[in-house]
Enzyme design. Sequence first.
Site, mmCIF file in Angstrom:
data_model
loop_
_atom_site.group_PDB
_atom_site.id
_atom_site.type_symbol
_atom_site.label_atom_id
_atom_site.label_comp_id
_atom_site.label_asym_id
_atom_site.label_seq_id
_atom_site.Cartn_x
_atom_site.Cartn_y
_atom_site.Cartn_z
ATOM 1 N N ASP A 93 0.877 -1.176 0.000
ATOM 2 C CA ASP A 93 0.000 0.000 0.000
ATOM 3 C C ASP A 93 0.915 1.227 0.000
ATOM 4 O O ASP A 93 1.646 1.462 0.973
ATOM 5 C CB ASP A 93 -0.899 0.010 1.241
ATOM 6 C CG ASP A 93 -1.976 1.079 1.096
ATOM 7 O OD1 ASP A 93 -1.832 1.962 0.229
ATOM 8 O OD2 ASP A 93 -2.957 1.036 1.861
ATOM 9 N N ASP A 240 -3.465 -3.517 2.863
ATOM 10 C CA ASP A 240 -3.567 -2.826 4.153
ATOM 11 C C ASP A 240 -2.999 -3.702 5.277
ATOM 12 O O ASP A 240 -2.626 -3.198 6.337
ATOM 13 C CB ASP A 240 -5.032 -2.529 4.497
ATOM 14 C CG ASP A 240 -5.723 -1.640 3.476
ATOM 15 O OD1 ASP A 240 -5.214 -0.543 3.222
ATOM 16 O OD2 ASP A 240 -6.770 -2.042 2.930
HETATM 17 C C1 IPD Z 1 -7.534 2.695 4.732
HETATM 18 C C2 IPD Z 1 -7.006 2.622 6.133
HETATM 19 C C3 IPD Z 1 -8.144 2.703 7.134
HETATM 20 C C4 IPD Z 1 -9.164 1.644 6.882
HETATM 21 C C5 IPD Z 1 -9.680 1.729 5.453
HETATM 22 C C6 IPD Z 1 -8.521 1.609 4.486
HETATM 23 P P1 IPD Z 1 -6.157 3.645 2.675
HETATM 24 O O1 IPD Z 1 -6.496 2.545 3.808
HETATM 25 O O2 IPD Z 1 -6.261 1.471 6.360
HETATM 26 O O3 IPD Z 1 -7.670 2.546 8.443
HETATM 27 O O4 IPD Z 1 -10.244 1.814 7.759
HETATM 28 O O5 IPD Z 1 -10.612 0.695 5.225
HETATM 29 O O6 IPD Z 1 -9.006 1.700 3.168
HETATM 30 O O7 IPD Z 1 -7.363 3.742 1.811
HETATM 31 O O8 IPD Z 1 -5.875 4.909 3.383
HETATM 32 O O9 IPD Z 1 -5.019 3.046 1.998
HETATM 33 CA CA CA Z 2 -3.758 3.304 0.298
#
Ligand code: IPD
Ligand code: CA
Length: 320
Positions: A93, A240
């Site tokens: 990510d 993630d």
């Molecule tokens: C998000 C973050 C967030 C989580 C979201 C993710 P991103 O990642 O990890 O904590 O609640 O579901 O999508 O979009 O910022 O890479």
């Molecule tokens: Ca992201």
Amino acid sequence: MSELNLQEVLDFAIDLAKKAGKAISDGQAKRFTEGTAAETKKNSADLLTEVDQATEKLVKEAITAKYPDHAFIGEESAQGSESVPEGGCWIVDPIDGTTNFVHGFPYCCISIGFTYKKEPVMGVIYAPFLDHLYYALQGHGAYLVTAQAPEPRRLPLAKPTPLPSMRQAVVAMEWGSDRRSEILEAKLQSFRRLCGDPEDVEGGKMVQGIRSIGSAALVSASIAAGSIDVYYEIGTWSWDQCAGTAILREAGGVTVGSKAWTSKALASDSMFGTVPPEVLMGRKYLSIRAIGDTPQESGRAAQKRLIKEFYDAVVEFDPK
Ligand code: IPD
Ligand code: CA
């Protein structure tokens, strides 16, 4: 494929995470100077910036040049139907916590995970605005390096304490970007049971606190450090979670998947020491920190007890 030199993979990933971290902080400075607004993906709570895309490009090109045989799964180029191959696979990510990045809240990071033989074996998470670097290699422990404490410190940072019940737990949970009514109902019910005073709320667990930090990777890293006890989220993706699960496992924590997967794993004790593809790609995650042994109960038994207690309290749903 010949056996990989995983130490070399880790060293390369740490160096790359620092370069990506510089691209992220330079990118934010430019955005703030120019007053650039974020674009949205599926809705106004799901953001994307040119810095996410440029950072993924930088990371992907460096990995492909160094390891041309390896697979690559990155948030900004993924189709959502990827599977984990047997050989080396980088799961990245470029910015985890894009909303925080856009707002200047410093909890965002580059998250670089690596699977080999279908399991996360290496993870690097670097938060450039905090200058926190977390990393782990399977079988070699997990570490934290910060500007204030530049010598690598092994995780967890303190000897794990017992966790007698959910009442002593700080739990990380997020609202996510899917705000449809049925999803919110499930989450509200889960929040109610977790927070509720059992004298007044049926099934209330009255946890000590709930935190929504906005970066899955930094939550996993905080659990590995021992400063958050439990993390539950449905709807995040392998990018993630991959690096975070590798770091957490090396710090004595455990990550399980859906209720159905977990009830089988609890019966066979098969969730320790591994995060199989069904969990990594399954979009439903529950993580618990390392727990200290007591004369009455081992830390592993306590983790299993808390997983059951937690899953009794929350309402599962299927992410979109
Ligand atoms: C998000 C973050 C967030 C989580 C979201 C993710 P991103 O990642 O990890 O904590 O609640 O579901 O999508 O979009 O910022 O890479
Ligand atoms: Ca992201």
